[in-house]
Scaffold this motif. Structure first.
Motif, PDB file in Angstrom:
ATOM      1  N   THR A 103       0.796  -1.139   0.020  1.00  0.00           N
ATOM      2  CA  THR A 103      -0.063   0.150  -0.011  1.00  0.00           C
ATOM      3  C   THR A 103       0.889   1.318  -0.033  1.00  0.00           C
ATOM      4  O   THR A 103       2.025   1.214   0.372  1.00  0.00           O
ATOM      5  CB  THR A 103      -1.036  -0.046   1.103  1.00  0.00           C
ATOM      6  N   ASN A 104       0.560   2.464  -0.620  1.00  0.00           N
ATOM      7  CA  ASN A 104       1.071   3.533  -0.473  1.00  0.00           C
ATOM      8  C   ASN A 104       0.650   4.369   0.645  1.00  0.00           C
ATOM      9  O   ASN A 104      -0.232   4.116   1.510  1.00  0.00           O
ATOM     10  CB  ASN A 104       1.109   4.374  -1.736  1.00  0.00           C
ATOM     11  N   LYS A 105       1.114   5.757   0.711  1.00  0.00           N
ATOM     12  CA  LYS A 105       0.896   6.400   2.129  1.00  0.00           C
ATOM     13  C   LYS A 105      -0.574   7.020   2.038  1.00  0.00           C
ATOM     14  O   LYS A 105      -1.018   6.979   3.163  1.00  0.00           O
ATOM     15  CB  LYS A 105       2.101   7.458   2.221  1.00  0.00           C
ATOM     16  N   ASP A 106      -0.993   7.380   0.892  1.00  0.00           N
ATOM     17  CA  ASP A 106      -2.601   7.733   1.020  1.00  0.00           C
ATOM     18  C   ASP A 106      -3.145   6.782   1.297  1.00  0.00           C
ATOM     19  O   ASP A 106      -4.221   7.028   2.114  1.00  0.00           O
ATOM     20  CB  ASP A 106      -2.649   8.310  -0.558  1.00  0.00           C
ATOM     21  N   GLN A 107      -3.034   5.624   0.795  1.00  0.00           N
ATOM     22  CA  GLN A 107      -3.851   4.372   1.295  1.00  0.00           C
ATOM     23  C   GLN A 107      -3.913   3.945   2.667  1.00  0.00           C
ATOM     24  O   GLN A 107      -4.669   3.760   3.224  1.00  0.00           O
ATOM     25  CB  GLN A 107      -3.681   3.237   0.322  1.00  0.00           C
ATOM     26  N   PHE A 108      -2.585   4.129   3.188  1.00  0.00           N
ATOM     27  CA  PHE A 108      -2.185   4.047   4.591  1.00  0.00           C
ATOM     28  C   PHE A 108      -2.904   4.881   5.602  1.00  0.00           C
ATOM     29  O   PHE A 108      -3.461   4.434   6.422  1.00  0.00           O
ATOM     30  CB  PHE A 108      -0.615   4.013   4.671  1.00  0.00           C
ATOM     31  N   LEU A 109      -2.899   6.296   5.266  1.00  0.00           N
ATOM     32  CA  LEU A 109      -3.686   6.949   6.178  1.00  0.00           C
ATOM     33  C   LEU A 109      -5.124   7.210   5.962  1.00  0.00           C
ATOM     34  O   LEU A 109      -5.927   7.353   6.913  1.00  0.00           O
ATOM     35  CB  LEU A 109      -3.045   8.609   5.888  1.00  0.00           C
ATOM     36  N   GLY A 110      -5.626   6.944   4.656  1.00  0.00           N
ATOM     37  CA  GLY A 110      -7.095   6.824   4.480  1.00  0.00           C
ATOM     38  C   GLY A 110      -7.462   5.772   4.659  1.00  0.00           C
ATOM     39  O   GLY A 110      -9.040   5.704   3.957  1.00  0.00           O
ATOM     40  N   GLY A 111      -6.988   4.652   5.170  1.00  0.00           N
ATOM     41  CA  GLY A 111      -7.670   3.290   5.118  1.00  0.00           C
ATOM     42  C   GLY A 111      -8.732   3.251   6.016  1.00  0.00           C
ATOM     43  O   GLY A 111      -9.867   2.583   5.772  1.00  0.00           O
ATOM     44  N   LEU A 112      -8.640   3.836   6.957  1.00  0.00           N
ATOM     45  CA  LEU A 112      -9.676   4.056   8.105  1.00  0.00           C
ATOM     46  C   LEU A 112     -11.135   4.379   7.637  1.00  0.00           C
ATOM     47  O   LEU A 112     -12.105   4.035   7.943  1.00  0.00           O
ATOM     48  CB  LEU A 112      -9.241   4.810   9.433  1.00  0.00           C
ATOM     49  N   ALA A 113     -10.959   5.470   6.721  1.00  0.00           N
ATOM     50  CA  ALA A 113     -12.096   6.162   6.255  1.00  0.00           C
ATOM     51  C   ALA A 113     -12.753   5.084   5.217  1.00  0.00           C
ATOM     52  O   ALA A 113     -14.118   5.296   5.274  1.00  0.00           O
ATOM     53  CB  ALA A 113     -11.980   7.465   5.633  1.00  0.00           C
ATOM     54  N   LYS A 114     -11.915   4.432   4.600  1.00  0.00           N
ATOM     55  CA  LYS A 114     -12.558   3.373   3.554  1.00  0.00           C
ATOM     56  C   LYS A 114     -13.307   2.233   4.237  1.00  0.00           C
ATOM     57  O   LYS A 114     -14.208   2.109   3.573  1.00  0.00           O
ATOM     58  CB  LYS A 114     -11.313   2.905   2.717  1.00  0.00           C
ATOM     59  N   VAL A 115     -12.767   1.861   5.521  1.00  0.00           N
ATOM     60  CA  VAL A 115     -13.462   0.748   5.973  1.00  0.00           C
ATOM     61  C   VAL A 115     -14.616   1.378   6.712  1.00  0.00           C
ATOM     62  O   VAL A 115     -15.906   0.546   6.714  1.00  0.00           O
ATOM     63  CB  VAL A 115     -12.534   0.053   7.084  1.00  0.00           C
ATOM     64  N   LEU A 116     -15.004   2.498   6.849  1.00  0.00           N
ATOM     65  CA  LEU A 116     -15.873   3.057   7.299  1.00  0.00           C
ATOM     66  C   LEU A 116     -16.946   3.058   6.476  1.00  0.00           C
ATOM     67  O   LEU A 116     -18.279   2.772   6.458  1.00  0.00           O
ATOM     68  CB  LEU A 116     -15.825   4.538   8.077  1.00  0.00           C
ATOM     69  N   GLU A 117     -16.634   3.447   5.165  1.00  0.00           N
ATOM     70  CA  GLU A 117     -17.542   3.785   4.075  1.00  0.00           C
ATOM     71  C   GLU A 117     -17.981   2.370   3.688  1.00  0.00           C
ATOM     72  O   GLU A 117     -19.093   2.216   3.258  1.00  0.00           O
ATOM     73  CB  GLU A 117     -16.804   4.272   2.937  1.00  0.00           C
ATOM     74  N   GLU A 118     -17.101   1.259   3.638  1.00  0.00           N
ATOM     75  CA  GLU A 118     -17.376  -0.026   3.304  1.00  0.00           C
ATOM     76  C   GLU A 118     -18.250  -0.553   4.606  1.00  0.00           C
ATOM     77  O   GLU A 118     -19.009  -1.858   4.360  1.00  0.00           O
ATOM     78  CB  GLU A 118     -16.482  -0.754   3.073  1.00  0.00           C
ATOM     79  N   GLN A 119     -18.524  -0.029   5.629  1.00  0.00           N
ATOM     80  CA  GLN A 119     -19.266  -0.417   6.708  1.00  0.00           C
ATOM     81  C   GLN A 119     -18.592  -2.008   7.080  1.00  0.00           C
ATOM     82  O   GLN A 119     -19.036  -3.007   7.639  1.00  0.00           O
ATOM     83  CB  GLN A 119     -20.610  -0.857   6.552  1.00  0.00           C
ATOM     84  N   TRP A 120     -17.186  -2.079   7.233  1.00  0.00           N
ATOM     85  CA  TRP A 120     -16.462  -3.226   7.393  1.00  0.00           C
ATOM     86  C   TRP A 120     -16.343  -3.711   8.785  1.00  0.00           C
ATOM     87  O   TRP A 120     -15.951  -3.011   9.630  1.00  0.00           O
ATOM     88  CB  TRP A 120     -14.966  -3.330   6.831  1.00  0.00           C
ATOM     89  N   GLN A 121     -17.219  -4.635   9.139  1.00  0.00           N
ATOM     90  CA  GLN A 121     -17.242  -5.345  10.542  1.00  0.00           C
ATOM     91  C   GLN A 121     -17.278  -4.230  11.455  1.00  0.00           C
ATOM     92  O   GLN A 121     -16.648  -4.240  12.633  1.00  0.00           O
ATOM     93  CB  GLN A 121     -15.679  -5.926  10.778  1.00  0.00           C
ATOM     94  N   VAL A 122     -18.627  -3.336  11.257  1.00  0.00           N
ATOM     95  CA  VAL A 122     -18.771  -2.396  12.210  1.00  0.00           C
ATOM     96  C   VAL A 122     -19.398  -3.030  13.488  1.00  0.00           C
ATOM     97  O   VAL A 122     -19.881  -4.022  13.555  1.00  0.00           O
ATOM     98  CB  VAL A 122     -19.868  -1.277  11.757  1.00  0.00           C
ATOM     99  N   ASP A 123     -19.020  -2.454  14.781  1.00  0.00           N
ATOM    100  CA  ASP A 123     -19.484  -3.179  16.007  1.00  0.00           C
ATOM    101  C   ASP A 123     -20.141  -2.161  17.118  1.00  0.00           C
ATOM    102  O   ASP A 123     -20.524  -2.463  18.221  1.00  0.00           O
ATOM    103  CB  ASP A 123     -18.306  -3.781  16.722  1.00  0.00           C
TER     104      ASP A 123
END
Length: 600
Positions: free
Chosen positions: A391-411
């Motif tokens: 992964t690159n730096k932008d993906q590294f720093l923006g990964g949390l926003a992406k998993v929120l957008e995808e609703q990945w394993q929300v608890d």
């Protein structure tokens, strides 16, 4: 005949009485005259023996000319000397000096400009205060200010004594006091905000030669072949407030608790010459982004184990699925496999191609603040890290926003006060807990832990739906800037950031508020900065109001502000009056109470 004969022979007849009284009176008068003569003779002898007393010569100093010269040099609109020279010669800036002069002239009788019996004005408050400041600043004799300020030696000494007493009387309760626990917490906060957690001020020392040092003490106050000196130690905060001044050995630092680079400390410290910052330069931003690393060290609700091919189960490293999936697509696909979805226990992921120390470096990198490889332990495994994360730096720093957008394993679900359960926002406990200590405490409560629901709903009653969406968006961001949605609710989020202890969000909101100051919102921002008190926002709003007082004071909003905040309104009016003349006539320089000559 018998009767007449008896009266004639009585020795105590009336004439005899008069004769005795006359003799007594004569004797008494003679005694008093003699005693008075002796006293006068003795007094005359003493008077002749005493040296003649020389009368003090009266010098016409033309004190009015002294005030006029002082005013034209430093205080008129076209002053001879600029502000930097005033600062050097008076050891303070002009507004501060004028604040002292105004308080003294209004509240201390000695510094009021009076008139004598013939109506001639006496020394002005400016002359008296300047004389005291010059004596303190330069340490000269009391008659050194006579030629310039036109006041005698005894008067200058009296000005100095009354000045010191006046400072203690008028400003002692505020400035000459010990720091309170609230002051200490504010200094700790400001130090952490500027990248120095645990710092409560800057310290400096100077050596003063001790000319009359006792011989028995010279050894402990002498360095090498030098003369004995005594150390003056002073501590000042960022706003030049002197909290501590001491001759001798330093005292003990305050008991506090803070952490730097993963190490806990329990004593506050001072900055001194030559100190450099290492590892905590971004202040609250590091605290915001470093929350995940803190949860990792605490093993807070870890839900996955990682181990290398050369280690056993006991050496496995606990981590969070969300962090791994958010920072690396490889881990995300691995954790989305049916094997992991079907497992209900703490699953162990074996990275067979990696050694244990390489797994440690990988996890350390995953929980880093900005995705940089700074320490030596990471640099040794750069190739392995690149292959494992892909992964690159932008993906590294923006990964949390992406998993929120995808609703990945929300608890967990967050609900605003004006929304129902269907419009609640899904999120992840580990992210909320890493960004806010308050949200972490809420998620650790028994109510949330014992809930029968797989995804618990938490209601934030002080937020509406739009504000909640903006808050969640910032929590999942990299914290570099405020988005357009967050800026729309900057005032609400500024208040909520303090309540939920998201300090970096509060800093960004404060900067946005200050940059958007205008006559319409300045009073609102000043009121917003009071509870809890924010000195930076308060000073910025206060200065803006003072500069635009004519526009703001004539508005209807200011009338409402005066009723609801009388103390703040009084401070504003005092500051505006002080900045516009300081109680002295701007044309001739005389104190306005006695300004009659120019009619101004």
């Amino acid at each position: 005949m018998a009767s007449s004969s008896n009266n004639h022979n009585n020795p105590f007849d009336e004439s005899s009485h008069r004769t005795i009284d006359q003799q007594v009176d004569d004797y008494y008068d003679q005694y008093v005259d003699q005693a008075f003569g002796n006293l006068m003779l003795h007094y005359q002898q003493n008077l002749e023996a005493r040296p003649s007393k020389k009368k003090r010569a009266y010098i016409e100093r033309d004190r009015e000319a002294g005030h006029t010269r002082l005013w034209n040099d430093y205080f008129s609109e076209a002053a001879t000397y600029p502000a930097n020279i005033f600062r050097r010669r008076f050891r303070m800036n002009k507004p501060l000096f004028m604040k002292i002069v105004d308080r003294f002239s209004n509240e201390i009788r000695f510094f009021r400009q009076k008139k004598d019996a013939i109506g001639r004005p006496g020394l002005s408050g400016l002359q008296k205060c300047t004389a005291a400041i010059r004596l303190l600043a330069y340490g000269t004799g009391a008659d050194a200010v006579d030629e310039y300020l036109r006041l005698g030696e005894s008067t200058a000494r009296s000005c100095l004594e009354h000045f010191v007493e006046g400072i203690i009387h008028l400003f002692g309760d505020e400035y000459l006091r010990r720091p309170t626990p609230e002051d200490l917490q504010r200094l700790l906060y400001v130090g952490e905000d500027r990248g120095f957690p645990g710092m409560i001020g800057s310290i400096d020392c100077m050596h003063w030669e001790w000319k009359n040092c006792p011989t028995a003490w010279k050894g402990q106050f002498t360095r090498g072949a030098e003369k004995p000196t005594i150390v003056l130690e002073a501590v000042a905060s960022y706003d030049l407030w002197i909290w501590h001044a001491f001759f001798g050995s330093p005292g003990k630092a305050s008991q506090v608790h803070y952490s730097v680079n993963g190490r806990d400390y329990h004593l506050a410290y001072y900055l001194t010459d030559g100190f450099r910052r290492f590892g905590f330069a971004n202040g609250n931003k590091d605290g915001f982004l470093g929350g995940l690393r803190k949860l990792f060290k605490e093993q807070w609700q870890a839900d996955v184990l990682l181990k290398g091919g050369d280690s056993d189960e006991h050496a496995a490293i606990s981590a969070h699925k969300l962090v791994l999936a958010g920072k690396s697509m490889v881990f995300k696909k691995m954790l989305e496999s049916d094997e992991f979805k079907a497992s209900s226990k703490l699953e162990t992921v074996t990275l067979s191609e990696m050694k244990h120390e390489e797994v440690e470096a990988l996890v350390d990198f995953m929980y880093s603040v900005d995705g940089s490889i700074s320490c030596e332990s990471l640099k040794k495994h750069c190739y392995v890290l690149a292959m494992a994360t892909q992964t690159n730096k932008d993906q590294f720093l923006g990964g949390l926003a992406k998993v929120l957008e995808e609703q990945w394993q929300v608890d967990v679900r967050l609900k605003a006060v004006d929304s129902d359960d269907d419009s609640a926002i899904s999120a992840h406990k580990v992210i909320l807990a890493s960004r806010s200590e308050v949200l972490k405490k809420m998620l650790e409560s028994d109510e949330v832990k014992n809930s029968a629901n797989q995804v618990e709903t938490i209601t934030l009653s002080e937020l509406n739906t739009d504000e909640l969406e903006a808050l969640v968006e910032f929590i999942y961001s990299d914290g570099s800037t405020l988005s357009a949605k967050v800026k729309q609710h900057v005032r609400s989020l500024y208040f909520l950031a303090d309540k939920y202890v998201i300090l970096h969000l509060r800093d960004l909101c404060r900067s946005e508020l200050i940059s958007s100051l205008n006559p319409e919102n300045a009073l609102d921002f000043l009121e917003l900065a009071q509870i809890p008190f924010d000195k930076v926002l308060h000073d910025a709003a206060f200065s803006f109001i003072k500069m635009n007082i004519n526009t703001i004071a004539s508005s209807e909003k200011f009338k409402v502000f005066v009723v609801s905040n009388p103390n703040l309104a009084l401070e504003i009016m005092k500051a505006s009056l002080t900045s516009k003349g300081n109680g002295y006539c701007s044309r001739c320089g005389s104190y306005k109470l006695y300004c009659r000559s120019c009619g101004h």
